[in-house]
Design a protein around this motif. Structure first.
Motif, PDB file in Angstrom:
ATOM      1  N   UNK A 158       0.795  -1.390   0.550  1.00 51.04           N
ATOM      2  CA  UNK A 158       0.032   0.162   0.066  1.00 51.04           C
ATOM      3  C   UNK A 158       1.517   1.153  -0.043  1.00 51.04           C
ATOM      4  N   UNK A 159       0.404   2.425  -0.667  1.00 49.60           N
ATOM      5  CA  UNK A 159       1.197   3.472  -1.044  1.00 49.60           C
ATOM      6  C   UNK A 159       1.287   4.081   0.393  1.00 49.60           C
ATOM      7  N   UNK A 160       1.735   4.801   0.849  1.00 50.53           N
ATOM      8  CA  UNK A 160       1.542   6.005   1.850  1.00 50.53           C
ATOM      9  C   UNK A 160       0.059   6.619   1.880  1.00 50.53           C
ATOM     10  N   UNK A 161      -0.038   7.258   0.340  1.00 49.82           N
ATOM     11  CA  UNK A 161      -1.632   8.055   0.969  1.00 49.82           C
ATOM     12  C   UNK A 161      -3.141   7.158   0.853  1.00 49.82           C
ATOM     13  N   UNK A 162      -2.971   5.881   0.522  1.00 50.39           N
ATOM     14  CA  UNK A 162      -3.921   5.197   0.430  1.00 50.39           C
ATOM     15  C   UNK A 162      -3.955   4.760   2.261  1.00 50.39           C
ATOM     16  N   UNK A 163      -2.800   4.145   2.710  1.00 51.27           N
ATOM     17  CA  UNK A 163      -2.629   4.033   4.394  1.00 51.27           C
ATOM     18  C   UNK A 163      -3.527   5.492   4.863  1.00 51.27           C
ATOM     19  N   UNK A 164      -2.401   6.793   4.746  1.00 50.75           N
ATOM     20  CA  UNK A 164      -3.170   8.135   5.048  1.00 50.75           C
ATOM     21  C   UNK A 164      -4.703   7.875   5.119  1.00 50.75           C
ATOM     22  N   UNK A 165      -5.936   7.501   4.061  1.00 53.30           N
ATOM     23  CA  UNK A 165      -6.777   7.483   4.001  1.00 53.30           C
ATOM     24  C   UNK A 165      -7.657   6.394   4.681  1.00 53.30           C
ATOM     25  N   UNK A 166      -6.942   5.499   4.405  1.00 49.24           N
ATOM     26  CA  UNK A 166      -7.954   4.246   5.575  1.00 49.24           C
ATOM     27  C   UNK A 166      -7.568   4.748   6.915  1.00 49.24           C
ATOM     28  N   UNK A 167      -6.484   5.298   6.846  1.00 51.63           N
ATOM     29  CA  UNK A 167      -6.649   5.989   8.507  1.00 51.63           C
ATOM     30  C   UNK A 167      -7.960   7.629   9.233  1.00 51.63           C
ATOM     31  N   UNK A 168      -7.544   7.961   7.816  1.00 54.29           N
ATOM     32  CA  UNK A 168      -8.598   9.291   7.980  1.00 54.29           C
ATOM     33  C   UNK A 168     -10.049   9.109   7.977  1.00 54.29           C
ATOM     34  N   UNK A 169     -11.079   7.262   6.976  1.00 56.49           N
ATOM     35  CA  UNK A 169     -11.897   6.758   7.141  1.00 56.49           C
ATOM     36  C   UNK A 169     -11.892   6.773   8.830  1.00 56.49           C
ATOM     37  N   UNK A 170     -10.863   5.612   8.912  1.00 58.89           N
ATOM     38  CA  UNK A 170     -11.803   5.044  10.671  1.00 58.89           C
ATOM     39  C   UNK A 170     -11.541   6.273  11.494  1.00 58.89           C
ATOM     40  N   UNK A 171     -11.294   7.058  11.673  1.00 49.79           N
ATOM     41  CA  UNK A 171     -10.738   7.871  12.584  1.00 49.79           C
ATOM     42  C   UNK A 171     -12.437   8.948  12.435  1.00 49.79           C
ATOM     43  N   UNK A 172     -12.453   8.885  11.098  1.00 51.20           N
ATOM     44  CA  UNK A 172     -14.093   9.712  10.811  1.00 51.20           C
ATOM     45  C   UNK A 172     -14.976   8.419  11.764  1.00 51.20           C
ATOM     46  N   UNK A 173     -15.011   6.661  11.289  1.00 55.57           N
ATOM     47  CA  UNK A 173     -16.063   6.290  12.050  1.00 55.57           C
ATOM     48  C   UNK A 173     -15.716   6.038  13.888  1.00 55.57           C
ATOM     49  N   UNK A 174     -14.556   5.946  13.998  1.00 55.24           N
ATOM     50  CA  UNK A 174     -14.449   6.153  15.607  1.00 55.24           C
ATOM     51  C   UNK A 174     -15.260   7.175  15.960  1.00 55.24           C
ATOM     52  N   UNK A 175     -15.682   8.380  15.355  1.00 60.08           N
ATOM     53  CA  UNK A 175     -15.913  10.550  15.917  1.00 60.08           C
ATOM     54  C   UNK A 175     -16.802  10.259  15.702  1.00 60.08           C
ATOM     55  N   UNK A 176     -18.283   9.421  14.689  1.00 59.52           N
ATOM     56  CA  UNK A 176     -18.735   9.208  14.636  1.00 59.52           C
ATOM     57  C   UNK A 176     -20.200   8.153  15.382  1.00 59.52           C
ATOM     58  N   UNK A 177     -19.421   7.008  15.350  1.00 64.37           N
ATOM     59  CA  UNK A 177     -19.505   6.094  16.776  1.00 64.37           C
ATOM     60  C   UNK A 177     -19.766   6.584  18.465  1.00 64.37           C
ATOM     61  N   UNK A 178     -19.047   7.473  18.247  1.00 60.53           N
ATOM     62  CA  UNK A 178     -18.704   8.060  19.757  1.00 60.53           C
ATOM     63  C   UNK A 178     -19.567   9.765  19.789  1.00 60.53           C
ATOM     64  N   UNK A 179     -20.256   9.816  18.715  1.00 56.17           N
ATOM     65  CA  UNK A 179     -21.253  10.851  18.571  1.00 56.17           C
ATOM     66  C   UNK A 179     -22.188  10.627  19.300  1.00 56.17           C
ATOM     67  N   UNK A 180     -22.917   9.152  18.098  1.00 58.04           N
ATOM     68  CA  UNK A 180     -23.916   8.338  18.720  1.00 58.04           C
ATOM     69  C   UNK A 180     -23.598   8.020  19.959  1.00 58.04           C
ATOM     70  N   UNK A 181     -22.702   7.641  20.274  1.00 57.77           N
ATOM     71  CA  UNK A 181     -23.227   7.028  21.873  1.00 57.77           C
ATOM     72  C   UNK A 181     -23.043   8.398  22.717  1.00 57.77           C
ATOM     73  N   UNK A 182     -23.120   9.618  22.631  1.00 56.52           N
ATOM     74  CA  UNK A 182     -23.394  10.012  23.196  1.00 56.52           C
ATOM     75  C   UNK A 182     -24.757  11.056  23.304  1.00 56.52           C
ATOM     76  N   UNK A 183     -24.907  10.601  21.641  1.00 51.76           N
ATOM     77  CA  UNK A 183     -26.696  11.852  21.730  1.00 51.76           C
ATOM     78  C   UNK A 183     -28.004  10.399  22.200  1.00 51.76           C
ATOM     79  N   UNK A 184     -27.385   9.332  22.350  1.00 54.90           N
ATOM     80  CA  UNK A 184     -28.062   8.287  23.031  1.00 54.90           C
ATOM     81  C   UNK A 184     -27.675   8.695  24.382  1.00 54.90           C
ATOM     82  N   UNK A 185     -26.588   8.863  25.235  1.00 53.61           N
ATOM     83  CA  UNK A 185     -27.176   9.057  26.874  1.00 53.61           C
ATOM     84  C   UNK A 185     -27.059  10.089  27.050  1.00 53.61           C
ATOM     85  N   UNK A 186     -27.653  11.207  26.303  1.00 56.95           N
ATOM     86  CA  UNK A 186     -28.385  12.477  26.765  1.00 56.95           C
ATOM     87  C   UNK A 186     -29.526  12.268  26.029  1.00 56.95           C
ATOM     88  N   UNK A 187     -30.137  11.073  24.956  1.00 56.93           N
ATOM     89  CA  UNK A 187     -31.757  11.003  25.001  1.00 56.93           C
ATOM     90  C   UNK A 187     -32.449  10.571  25.524  1.00 56.93           C
TER      91      UNK A 187
END
Length: 90
Positions: free
Chosen positions: A1-30
């Motif tokens: 894998x190239x460096x740019x592909x690795x960075x892209x995959x890391x960014x996607x995983x970070x986005x998914x991780x933050x979306x999961x955290x936002x969902x859990x926070x919303x559920x904890x409030x709702x």
């Protein structure tokens, strides 16, 4: 894998991780908020019939044990009318 592909995959995983955290926070409030607010109120229905009365209104309101029933009466469109409506929507 190239460096740019690795960075892209890391960014996607970070986005998914933050979306999961936002969902859990919303559920904890709702969830506690809905419990403290007394739950969801019964639906309010407007009955539009020629002979609207209390029985028709009571039959149209959804409750815990009964779903609301909606009856729509209209004639079916023929193929030409459907085509005209779809073309007008474009």
């Amino acid at each position: 894998m190239t460096t740019s592909t690795t960075h892209l995959q890391e960014n996607i995983m970070n986005i998914l991780k933050h979306m999961e955290a936002a969902f859990i926070a919303a559920a904890l409030v709702a969830v506690p908020a809905s419990y403290l607010a007394g739950g969801i109120p019964d639906a309010r229905a407007r009955v539009h019939t020629a002979g609207s009365n209390a029985e028709a209104y009571a039959a149209a309101v959804a409750t815990e044990g009964k779903a609301a029933v909606v009856v729509v009466s209209a004639r079916r469109l023929d193929v030409g009318e459907k085509r005209d409506i779809l073309l007008a929507a474009r």
